[in-house]
Each structure stands twice: as structure tokens, then as C-alpha cells.
Design a protein around this motif. Structure first.
Motif, mmCIF file in Angstrom:
data_model
loop_
_atom_site.group_PDB
_atom_site.id
_atom_site.type_symbol
_atom_site.label_atom_id
_atom_site.label_comp_id
_atom_site.label_asym_id
_atom_site.label_seq_id
_atom_site.Cartn_x
_atom_site.Cartn_y
_atom_site.Cartn_z
ATOM 1 N N ARG A 163 -16.158 -27.683 7.247
ATOM 2 C CA ARG A 163 -14.707 -27.778 7.093
ATOM 3 C C ARG A 163 -14.247 -29.225 7.242
ATOM 4 N N GLY A 164 -14.887 -29.943 8.163
ATOM 5 C CA GLY A 164 -14.541 -31.346 8.345
ATOM 6 C C GLY A 164 -14.930 -32.213 7.165
ATOM 7 N N MET A 165 -15.908 -31.772 6.368
ATOM 8 C CA MET A 165 -16.308 -32.520 5.177
ATOM 9 C C MET A 165 -15.329 -32.322 4.021
ATOM 10 N N GLY A 166 -14.329 -31.474 4.224
ATOM 11 C CA GLY A 166 -13.317 -31.288 3.197
ATOM 12 C C GLY A 166 -13.541 -30.097 2.295
ATOM 13 N N MET A 167 -14.440 -29.168 2.662
ATOM 14 C CA MET A 167 -14.667 -27.988 1.833
ATOM 15 C C MET A 167 -13.451 -27.068 1.868
ATOM 16 N N SER A 168 -13.136 -26.486 0.742
ATOM 17 C CA SER A 168 -12.066 -25.497 0.683
ATOM 18 C C SER A 168 -12.551 -24.169 1.271
ATOM 19 N N GLY A 169 -11.621 -23.236 1.426
ATOM 20 C CA GLY A 169 -11.997 -21.944 1.979
ATOM 21 C C GLY A 169 -13.012 -21.214 1.123
ATOM 22 N N ARG A 170 -12.848 -21.287 -0.196
ATOM 23 C CA ARG A 170 -13.780 -20.629 -1.099
ATOM 24 C C ARG A 170 -15.155 -21.286 -1.051
ATOM 25 N N GLN A 171 -15.192 -22.615 -1.001
ATOM 26 C CA GLN A 171 -16.472 -23.318 -0.906
ATOM 27 C C GLN A 171 -17.149 -23.023 0.423
ATOM 28 N N ALA A 228 -18.683 -19.515 0.149
ATOM 29 C CA ALA A 228 -19.813 -19.366 -0.770
ATOM 30 C C ALA A 228 -21.013 -20.211 -0.369
ATOM 31 N N ARG A 229 -20.786 -21.407 0.173
ATOM 32 C CA ARG A 229 -21.880 -22.339 0.409
ATOM 33 C C ARG A 229 -22.383 -22.364 1.840
ATOM 34 N N VAL A 230 -21.578 -21.896 2.781
ATOM 35 C CA VAL A 230 -21.970 -21.995 4.191
ATOM 36 C C VAL A 230 -22.066 -20.617 4.839
ATOM 37 N N GLU A 231 -20.956 -19.894 4.876
ATOM 38 C CA GLU A 231 -20.929 -18.640 5.630
ATOM 39 C C GLU A 231 -21.789 -17.567 4.973
ATOM 40 N N LEU A 232 -21.704 -17.445 3.661
ATOM 41 C CA LEU A 232 -22.474 -16.402 2.977
ATOM 42 C C LEU A 232 -23.979 -16.616 3.106
ATOM 43 N N GLY A 256 -14.378 -11.166 7.672
ATOM 44 C CA GLY A 256 -15.202 -12.050 8.480
ATOM 45 C C GLY A 256 -14.852 -13.509 8.276
ATOM 46 N N HIS A 257 -14.415 -13.864 7.085
ATOM 47 C CA HIS A 257 -14.051 -15.255 6.792
ATOM 48 C C HIS A 257 -12.752 -15.651 7.499
ATOM 49 N N ILE A 258 -11.745 -14.778 7.436
ATOM 50 C CA ILE A 258 -10.463 -15.116 8.059
ATOM 51 C C ILE A 258 -10.463 -14.799 9.551
ATOM 52 N N GLY A 259 -11.379 -13.929 10.002
ATOM 53 C CA GLY A 259 -11.492 -13.640 11.424
ATOM 54 C C GLY A 259 -10.399 -12.759 11.982
ATOM 55 N N ARG A 260 -9.749 -11.984 11.150
ATOM 56 C CA ARG A 260 -8.676 -11.105 11.620
ATOM 57 C C ARG A 260 -8.820 -9.718 10.994
#
Length: 253
Positions: free
Chosen positions: A126-134, A137-141, A53-57
Motif C-alpha cells: 500500500r505504501g508503494m502506491g498500489m490501488s485497492g484492486r492491485q 490481485a497482486r498481494v492478498e490473493l 476479506g479485502h475491506i475487513g468488514r
């Protein structure tokens, strides 16, 4: 009504709860089997669903394959596994069959929850500079948490209800009460076993619903609106908006 009355009489008899074959022992076996199967299914399905779900593929293919597995009856899988060399390893065939039965709702709900997360919020993070892991963990989850818990609740109730099949190849659990009642033509015992399974499923659903409400990360971010009104203490009232004075019209000379 007579069978129900006799069943409650069976449940209220202390002798039926004691001993190695008592209802208390069978209830513990049923809970242990449910917890193990649900934990293994979560360990398999949730990481895969969250990552896809995170990578969308690749998620749609995984969901379709898991949903196709629902068409295979759990009892048929259990019988086939029992006929293999795995049949000599105790509860292992039952655990595998129940895990395969619990994976589809977990995988589907977690993947859909991740893909239905608000894209505007995700892109802003993503525009705020969060990495994929952040971002995960902090937004999508947190946004996907309600659907993830819905999948866990659905899988848990299904496993509780289906774990009665463990008694057919000689396993433990509440299904042993039902099969023993069938073997001895004891209808109250059969009905009592069914009542125990139904009550246990309702209790598991209620406990997981409470856990979902308590652990929801979005609930903690919602601030209550301060009340207002004459019956509310002054320290709790919301300050009323002050009326702005209207400008006086300019006088003509």
C-alpha cells in the motif's frame, strides 16, 4: 471379504458399464453434477469472501451465517425443495441443495485466508502506491491462495460424496447404482457403487492438490539455493566465501 470380492467382480463386468443405466453413464452424470454445483458455489462464495476479506468488514457475520447453515442436513433441504414447485425442474433441487452445502467451506477458507495475509507485506504494498484492486490481485490473493484452494478441495470432496443423494428424488449419478442395488437386494452392486464414490472423491482430491501445487503463485517466486560440495559440477556450485586477511598488529617502537 465375500461382499468386497463380489463387488470388484461387478465392477469388472463390462455389461455393468454399458447402456443408459450403466456405471459409465452414471459416472458421467455424477461428474457433471459435481462440476456444476462446485462452479456455482465458487461463483457465489469466492467473490463475496474475497471482497469482505479485502475491506475487513462484515466477514465475521457472513462466515457465522454460512457455518450455521452446516447444521441443516442436506437431505432435509433436498426433500423440502422437492416438495416445492422447484421439484418439477429436474436436477434443480439437487443443485440448490449441494450449492448450499458447498458454500460454507469456500466462504470460510477464502475469508480467513484474506484476513491472515501478512499485514506487513500488505502495508508495504500500500505504501508503494498500489490501488485497492492491485493490492487484492497482486498481494492478498497470492498470499491467500493456499487456504482458498483448501476450501475448494474440501467443498469438492463433500459434493462428490453428497451428490449420491440426487438418486433419491429420481436424479442421476452414482447414487442410482446404490439405490438400484438396494431395491433388488443386490449387495455387491451396493458395495460397488460405494467404492466408485470413494475412489472418485480420492481422485478429485488428488487432482485438486496437484493443481494447487502447480498454480501456487508463491511457489514460482521461491528460488532454489545453489548446491555446493565436491560432487557437484563446478558450474552449479555456490562460490565459497573468501577469507578476509586479518590486519597485522601494530608494532611498538
Amino acid at each position: 471379504m465375500g461382499a468386497m470380492t463380489d463387488a470388484f467382480g461387478w465392477l469388472l463386468t463390462g455389461a455393468n458399464w454399458a447402456g443408459a443405466a450403466g456405471a459409465g453413464r452414471r459416472l458421467g452424470e455424477h461428474l457433471f453434477l459435481t462440476a456444476v454445483c462446485l462452479a456455482v458455489a465458487c461463483a457465489i462464495a469466492l467473490p463475496v469472501a474475497l471482497w469482505l476479506g479485502h475491506i475487513g468488514r462484515g466477514g465475521a457475520l457472513a462466515v457465522n451465517i454460512s457455518n450455521a447453515g452446516r447444521a441443516v442436513p442436506t437431505f432435509a433441504v433436498l426433500v423440502l425443495l422437492t416438495l416445492t414447485p422447484l421439484g418439477g425442474h429436474g436436477e434443480l433441487p439437487t443443485i440448490i441443495a449441494l450449492v448450499l452445502f458447498a458454500v460454507p467451506p469456500l466462504l470460510t477458507n477464502a475469508y480467513v485466508g484474506m484476513r491472515e495475509a501478512d499485514r506487513d507485506v500488505v502495508e508495504a504494498a500500500r505504501g508503494m502506491g498500489m490501488s485497492g484492486r492491485q493490492l487484492l490481485a497482486r498481494v492478498e490473493l497470492p498470499l491467500a491462495f493456499p487456504l482458498i484452494m483448501t476450501g475448494i478441495r474440501s467443498a469438492a470432496v463433500q459434493v462428490v460424496a453428497t451428490a449420491t443423494l440426487a438418486a433419491l428424488p429420481g436424479g442421476g449419478g452414482l447414487g442410482r447404482i446404490i439405490t438400484a442395488g438396494f431395491n433388488t437386494y443386490n449387495t455387491p452392486q451396493v458395495v460397488a457403487g460405494a467404492i466408485l464414490v470413494a475412489v472418485l472423491a480420492l481422485l478429485v482430491e488428488a487432482l485438486l492438490a496437484l493443481a494447487q501445487w502447480r498454480l501456487d503463485p508463491m511457489r514460482r517466486r521461491k528460488r532454489p539455493v545453489p548446491p555446493r560440495g565436491p560432487g557437484v559440477p563446478r558450474r552449479l556450485r555456490m562460490p565459497a566465501a573468501r577469507a578476509r586477511p586479518r590486519p597485522e598488529p601494530a608494532r611498538r617502537p
